[in-house]
Enzyme design. Structure first.
Site, PDB file in Angstrom:
ATOM      1  N   SER A 152      32.605  55.068  35.694  1.00  0.00           N
ATOM      2  CA  SER A 152      32.004  56.550  36.559  1.00  0.00           C
ATOM      3  C   SER A 152      33.101  57.470  36.571  1.00  0.00           C
ATOM      4  O   SER A 152      33.537  57.173  35.831  1.00  0.00           O
ATOM      5  CB  SER A 152      31.875  56.062  38.414  1.00  0.00           C
ATOM      6  OG  SER A 152      33.095  56.357  38.507  1.00  0.00           O
ATOM      7  N   LYS A 153      32.424  58.494  36.186  1.00  0.00           N
ATOM      8  CA  LYS A 153      33.090  59.706  36.430  1.00  0.00           C
ATOM      9  C   LYS A 153      34.460  60.236  37.099  1.00  0.00           C
ATOM     10  O   LYS A 153      35.243  60.190  36.186  1.00  0.00           O
ATOM     11  CB  LYS A 153      32.988  60.895  36.985  1.00  0.00           C
ATOM     12  CG  LYS A 153      32.231  60.997  38.316  1.00  0.00           C
ATOM     13  CD  LYS A 153      31.544  62.519  38.637  1.00  0.00           C
ATOM     14  CE  LYS A 153      31.156  62.747  39.936  1.00  0.00           C
ATOM     15  NZ  LYS A 153      30.185  63.773  40.238  1.00  0.00           N
ATOM     16  N   ARG A 154      34.812  58.708  37.975  1.00  0.00           N
ATOM     17  CA  ARG A 154      36.343  59.213  38.506  1.00  0.00           C
ATOM     18  C   ARG A 154      37.119  58.031  37.664  1.00  0.00           C
ATOM     19  O   ARG A 154      38.265  58.435  38.071  1.00  0.00           O
ATOM     20  CB  ARG A 154      35.812  58.698  40.189  1.00  0.00           C
ATOM     21  CG  ARG A 154      35.005  58.722  41.340  1.00  0.00           C
ATOM     22  CD  ARG A 154      35.927  60.572  41.922  1.00  0.00           C
ATOM     23  NE  ARG A 154      34.985  61.229  42.250  1.00  0.00           N
ATOM     24  CZ  ARG A 154      35.494  62.624  42.776  1.00  0.00           C
ATOM     25  NH1 ARG A 154      36.547  63.153  42.183  1.00  0.00           N
ATOM     26  NH2 ARG A 154      34.350  63.282  43.270  1.00  0.00           N
TER      27      ARG A 154
END
Length: 503
Positions: free
Chosen positions: A264-266
């Site tokens: 995920s982008k995190r």
RNA sequence: GGCCCAUUCGUCUAGUGGUUAGGACGCAAGAUUUUCAUUCUUGAAACAGGAGUUCGAUUCUCCUAUGGGCUGCCA
């Protein structure tokens, strides 16, 4: 399944920056098209107006361009099947939805979002975790199957909001052969009556994607695994329209390096590697780091991405885009999710840096350092330090003493080797250099050997001292090549300033 | 919960009904080097578990476990 020309599409949604999983999907589509002399196009799926993010579409196009994944049709490019942005195709969808209603493959539903929420909530209270609008529950809802025809007609004429839902057939096995997974079978009893057309006048993904893929003559749908569960429903839609069903390939997901779950982008900034091809700033000013800005070459990034889920079956790991285009086949794409490996990515980058000519690296180096040195000089710098660099910016750091005269010396790094006679020794060595007119590396090396032989000293006792005076460092490339690069005058000056710092 | 998909070294993966289960990253050791890096050599490291089919299963089937995805008027 027809013999028609291969046409594939990458259909991102402009809800934010495109992450590397998306880039990989685009890449595989692109490679598949190239391999089969087909066409690769981009279609923007912006049917959800509430999730539109300004700049996202531009980001997607720029990212693909940086990677060299170039569509032949798409927004801003054109093509005979446009427009390629779904919001610009808005008027086209309603008639198709209506057609389905007329053929009893779909129906109008008047339940409001609030009513649906309430039903779901009530079901949950009764121990049913997921209520579905389906073949059994639809009979107790407000729709054109349960309401009298005249009331349906009145509601629509009245402008009451409604959606169009697919009328999922009962107890039917839908089978299809996925190019990656083989036969997949689902019973329609497990599928729900998906909304095809929303009350805001836009189609949902499910309708828009079938209609556009058909209209754009897409022959192979290559997309992420998250679409696998809805593929049977899409097939039913093609059949409901009486259209040819394209081939499907559902790609495995990209997983995060630690633990499990999809990347995920995190994860990127948390784990210290980019998840996105280019830098992205959110409206709130939050930054997500990109591969491009980190200093990765697009070729290295693409090569790494290609190998995350695909391999050629040989031992070759370094592939140019051209080579990938020739070698790629869907059959050699794996079925299981792949954990992203930041180390391997760095390794690819290092390999590509190694294989980039000094001439080209010099230009890059000039760009990022604004060095006043000539390109020819910078080429030598690159030649000398590229073996110990992964990024071009590393060359500037590793070779900083080639680009600039050291301003400070850290005596600690040499103090152990700096014996009593070191100043005397270096002064004598300096005298040798002062008398030299030939400052080529080979010649200097010969003179140096003469010098230490006379003194009955080993290389290791003398060279590190000289290196320290010249570079301020304890390790680095060949000292004689460095000397030649710096030239006589600079070397003599540095010996002086180095000596001053050494006590 | 339901449905679907997946499972070979730590990671990416190759592979076949009978192999010393191969490669790469990373890791370790050694060689080379004035040194660091590079390079080279070597090493440790895997078929999730259980049944079944078979003369023989990592490979085929089933079950279990684990993981993942989906389950919205999101895509």
């Amino acid at each position: 399944m027809s013999e028609s020309k291969v046409r594939v599409r990458f259909a991102p949604s402009p809800t934010g920056p495109l992450h590397m999983g998306g880039v990989r999907t685009a890449l595989y589509n692109y490679l598949f098209a190239k391999k089969n002399n087909g066409t690769f196009l981009i279609r923007i799926e912006d049917t959800d107006q509430t999730r539109f993010v300004p700049g996202a579409q531009e980001y997607i196009m720029e990212a693909l361009t940086w990677c060299g994944i170039l569509p032949t049709e798409g927004p801003g490019i054109g093509g005979e099947y446009g427009p390629y942005v779904q919001s610009e195709r808005k008027p086209m969808y309603r008639p198709y939805a209506e057609e389905l209603v007329e053929n009893d493959k779909a129906y109008y539903a008047f339940d409001t979002a609030e009513e649906l929420d309430a039903v779901r909530e009530a079901a949950k209270q009764m121990g049913m975790p997921n209520w579905q609008y389906n073949t059994v529950t639809r009979m107790s809802m407000k729709n054109s199957l349960t309401l009298p025809a005249d009331e349906v007609k009145r509601k629509i004429e009245n402008g009451d909001p409604y959606v169009i839902r697919m009328k999922m057939p009962r107890n039917q096995d839908v089978r299809f052969e996925d190019m990656i997974r083989g036969w997949v079978s689902v019973n329609t009893n497990n599928l729900d009556d998906k909304v095809l057309f929303k009350s805001d006048g836009m189609p949902t993904y499910h309708l828009a994607n079938i209609v556009d893929d058909h209209l754009m003559k897409i022959t192979h749908v290559i997309r992420g695994e998250e679409w696998l569960p809805s593929a049977p429903m899409h097939i039913l839609l093609y059949e409901a329209f009486g259209w040819d069903v394209p081939n499907f390939a559902h790609l495995p997901l990209l997983l995060r390096p630690d633990g499990n779950g999809k990347l995920s982008k995190r994860d990127g900034d948390r784990l210290g590697f980019p998840v996105f091809p280019l830098d992205w700033y959110t409206a709130e000013g939050e930054k997500y780091t990109g591969y491009r800005e980190e200093g990765y070459f697009p070729e290295a990034f693409v090569n790494m991405l290609a190998f995350l889920g695909w391999n050629p079956g040989t031992n070759q790991e370094l592939f140019s885009m051209k080579e990938l285009e020739e070698a790629f086949t869907i059959e050699r794409v794996g079925k299981a999710g792949a954990k992203f490996d930041a180390d391997k990515t760095k390794w690819y980058q290092q390999q590509y840096l190694r294989h980039t000519s000094d001439e080209e690296l010099a230009k890059e180096l000039k760009n990022i350092t604004n060095s006043h040195l000539s390109l020819e000089k910078l080429e030598t710098v690159c030649h000398l330090v590229k073996d110990r660099a992964t990024f071009v910016k590393d060359i500037a750091v590793e070779g900083s003493y080639l680009l600039y005269t050291p301003e400070e010396y850290d005596f600690n790094i040499i103090s152990k080797k700096w014996k009593e006679d070191a100043p005397q020794l270096m002064t004598e060595w300096k005298a040798v250099l002062e008398n030299e007119t030939d400052f080529t590396a080979a010649h200097l090396e010969a003179k140096f050997k003469e010098f230490i032989t006379e003194k009955s000293l080993g290389i290791g006792q003398v060279l590190p001292l000289y290196r320290y005076l010249i570079t301020g460092a304890a390790a680095g490339p060949n000292m004689f090549e460095i000397s030649e690069f710096l030239g006589k005058e600079e070397c003599l000056n540095r010996i002086d300033s180095g000596l001053k710092s050494a006590h």
